[in-house]
Scaffold this motif. Structure first.
Motif, PDB file in Angstrom:
ATOM      1  N   GLU B 311      69.361 -71.698   4.856  1.00 11.21           N
ATOM      2  CA  GLU B 311      69.933 -70.420   4.420  1.00 11.21           C
ATOM      3  C   GLU B 311      70.793 -70.582   3.186  1.00 11.21           C
ATOM      4  OE1 GLU B 311      71.936 -68.208   7.486  1.00 11.21           O
ATOM      5  OE2 GLU B 311      70.197 -68.424   8.811  1.00 11.21           O
ATOM      6  N   ARG B 312      71.581 -71.638   3.187  1.00 11.81           N
ATOM      7  CA  ARG B 312      72.437 -71.873   2.018  1.00 11.81           C
ATOM      8  C   ARG B 312      71.606 -72.172   0.779  1.00 11.81           C
ATOM      9  NH1 ARG B 312      77.368 -69.678   2.703  1.00 11.81           N
ATOM     10  NH2 ARG B 312      78.050 -70.094   4.833  1.00 11.81           N
ATOM     11  N   GLU B 315      70.243 -68.949  -0.463  1.00 14.12           N
ATOM     12  CA  GLU B 315      71.247 -67.936  -0.755  1.00 14.12           C
ATOM     13  C   GLU B 315      71.240 -67.583  -2.243  1.00 14.12           C
ATOM     14  OE1 GLU B 315      75.374 -69.178  -0.093  1.00 14.12           O
ATOM     15  OE2 GLU B 315      75.317 -67.764   1.579  1.00 14.12           O
ATOM     16  N   LYS B 316      71.260 -66.289  -2.523  1.00 16.05           N
ATOM     17  CA  LYS B 316      71.389 -65.879  -3.915  1.00 16.05           C
ATOM     18  C   LYS B 316      72.769 -66.288  -4.394  1.00 16.05           C
ATOM     19  CE  LYS B 316      67.483 -63.816  -3.412  1.00 16.05           C
ATOM     20  NZ  LYS B 316      66.321 -64.659  -3.747  1.00 16.05           N
ATOM     21  N   GLU B 319      75.983 -63.722  -3.639  1.00 17.10           N
ATOM     22  CA  GLU B 319      76.620 -63.301  -2.397  1.00 17.10           C
ATOM     23  C   GLU B 319      76.838 -64.455  -1.424  1.00 17.10           C
ATOM     24  OE1 GLU B 319      73.532 -61.681  -0.004  1.00 17.10           O
ATOM     25  OE2 GLU B 319      72.145 -61.522  -1.694  1.00 17.10           O
ATOM     26  N   PRO B 320      77.828 -65.321  -1.660  1.00 14.48           N
ATOM     27  CA  PRO B 320      78.030 -66.437  -0.745  1.00 14.48           C
ATOM     28  C   PRO B 320      78.690 -65.976   0.547  1.00 14.48           C
ATOM     29  CG  PRO B 320      79.670 -66.476  -2.491  1.00 14.48           C
ATOM     30  CD  PRO B 320      78.830 -65.254  -2.714  1.00 14.48           C
ATOM     31  N   LEU B 321      78.017 -66.252   1.654  1.00 16.11           N
ATOM     32  CA  LEU B 321      78.602 -65.900   2.945  1.00 16.11           C
ATOM     33  C   LEU B 321      79.760 -66.837   3.256  1.00 16.11           C
ATOM     34  CD1 LEU B 321      75.591 -64.730   3.152  1.00 16.11           C
ATOM     35  CD2 LEU B 321      75.938 -64.943   5.614  1.00 16.11           C
TER      36      LEU B 321
END
Lengths: 344, 344
Positions: B311-312, B315-316, B319-321
């Motif tokens: 997922e990381r 990830e765009k 938008e870091p979660l």
DNA sequence: GTGAAAGCGCTAACAT
DNA sequence: ATGTTAGCGCTTTCAC
């Protein structure tokens, strides 16, 4: 944005070539220039892009290692040793598990290695056998491990199966055992070139040399070489009532399972039955009782294999050396299970 | 010469773009064209050059795994599970051994991951601790494993150390043990966030909940968690004359060493002393007696870690979660060493 | 549905 | 001792 060589060159006020020279330790760079470049690298946090380098140079700096599974102790220790050996050559190791699956072993051998960003492949087969040796492509740097395939077109690192198994059996004979059982023979009848068959040959050789008749009742086929199967074979043997005073298990895992079964049955080791295994995995030192074993020279195997692979990778296209077969030195490790005190 | 896309395109009589489309399963390719391209690929034995693809796409399809050493059973089994999990995502795994060396752990964390042709890194520290968490760079896809560092800037997969250790201790209490020893506590006094301390906390929690006083004489510091040290701690405890009827070893390796020492001393397990370990390594099932343990959910840890990393990676940039902390489910595995029959 | 062409970041001639 | 430049093989707009 991730900085590139150009950025470093700009910051350092030099050309990209100079940056490359510094990074690759080219001799002809003035110390002052080198310093400026290095501090620019530091400042920007520059890291060379290895994909680009790999594309350009044709080298990735990574080799592949294909083994059945890491949860099998022997392969974990092998992988450990190989990663350490590769490190000395500045190589990374991509580990692939074939899970003892024939299709996956074929995939690993036929180009999947090249498919995985690697410069070469170390391959330890578990399913592929002598008949599959045509699958091995000598074009890609490749080193074969183990004893399932002989006479292939590539370098091969293996162990002295016959003579070390003979030495293990002689060790038992040396402490006065005459009725020596063997577990781990291969279920198939036809004699193939395989660890099991080679080791059985060594066992028989030792018995014959000592003038002890080979008793087929004492030889138990077991596959695969897992603890539970070792324990089961031992329970069978005990139940059969055939007397025995020694046991040669074709690997340590089988031996450990057998130790367990012997303990359950109230048979004393080494008093009633002396036991020796094969592989000298770490665990052998700590079982109850500690397990005598054959150290097949795992470290030497790892180092040799990596060295051969590196040589093949560096080989000029023009002059391919003939395939090499290397056998590592072995050593009998005597512990409590054959009456040697301590738990060394 | 190694064939390239151009060669395939020429043989198939199409453009290089079409070849690329076929290889990457682009939808809009006429079936007849696809067939022609595929047979050209077959004919030439074409394999895409992954360095070039990596350079272009910014992805290598390889993730890094940094562990102390594969010869430690726990890490071999972890690596095994992670390689399997990565495979489902079509990722290769480059395994690096830090050998429990602080400098090498730092190197692994600070960019060496990026230096090794990898898209992300799974890191299981053994030396780095809470004070080093600033070293972790949240910019590179990274998932932390283990329990040496908490509150870092990245995703983290760990286990329920406190509650599972409490459950293990409760298991011993549940079979009537009251004098429960613990081996594997950390030698340092100051309480840190570390497997050892967390598990000790669970142990104390269980005792207190059962109204059993904590006896410091029963808690033995051991480091590192090797078999010999487990055996030694157990010999010390027996020699001390402090009575005990239960043992919680903070990992299985220690427990196996302790089992060995108990056996040597003629102490019966589980009759005199019931023993439970932690980790549920494969070996626990086959020791004599078989070892009860805590299964910390290794498989779940591996799968979760790989998923988070993927997922990381995907990830765009925008938008870091926020960093995620995931704890896997655990399970008490009762075997002979705590009086449960069979050797399951 | 397919082709042409630019360029990812680096290395290695070659030039200066 | 340092700069210029041409690709390595692939993906990816952008035309057609």
């Amino acid at each position: 944005m991730i900085p590139t060589m150009h950025d470093v060159a700009r910051v350092a006020g030099v050309s990209i070539k100079t940056v490359s020279n510094v990074i690759n330790d080219f001799p002809h760079v003035r110390p002052s220039t080198r310093m400026r470049v290095l501090s620019a690298i530091e400042e920007l946090g520059y890291r060379p892009n290895l994909s680009a380098r790999g594309l350009r140079s044709g080298r990735t700096g990574v080799i592949g290692l294909a083994v059945p599974e890491l949860r099998q102790n022997y392969f974990a220790e092998l992988a450990d040793a190989i990663i350490r050996a590769a490190e000395k050559h500045d190589l990374g190791v991509l580990v692939e598990q074939t899970s003892g699956d024939r299709e996956r072993e074929i995939a690993a051998v036929t180009g999947a290695g090249r498919l995985r960003l690697t410069d070469g492949l170390l391959f330890s087969p578990q399913r592929l056998g002598q008949d599959d040796r045509h699958l091995i492509q000598p074009r890609f740097p490749f080193v074969l491990l183990g004893e399932r395939i002989f006479g292939g077109p590539t370098d091969h690192v293996t162990m002295h199966n016959v003579s070390s198994a003979q030495a293990a059996t002689e060790h038992l004979i040396g402490i006065g055992r005459r009725r020596i059982a063997l577990i781990g023979a291969h279920p198939d009848r036809r004699e193939e070139i395989r660890s099991a068959d080679l080791r059985v040959r060594g066992y028989k050789g030792a018995l014959e040399a000592a003038g002890i008749p080979v008793d087929p009742q004492l030889i138990r086929a077991v596959a695969p070489w897992h603890r539970e199967n070792g324990a089961e074979a031992m329970r069978d043997l005990i139940a059969s009532g055939v007397p025995f005073d020694g046991l040669f298990a074709l690997n340590d895992t089988l031996a450990l399972g057998a130790l367990r079964a012997l303990g359950d049955a109230g048979v004393r080791v080494p008093d009633d039955v002396a036991v020796i295994g094969f592989d000298d995995i770490d665990e052998a030192r700590f079982s109850v009782p500690s397990l005598s074993s054959v150290d097949p020279g795992r470290q030497e195997i790892a180092e040799t294999a990596v060295e051969l692979l590196v040589e093949r990778i560096n080989e000029k296209d023009g002059e391919p050396l003939p395939p090499l077969l290397v056998k590592s030195k072995f050593r009998i490790v005597a512990r409590e299970s054959t009456g040697s005190g301590g738990s060394s």
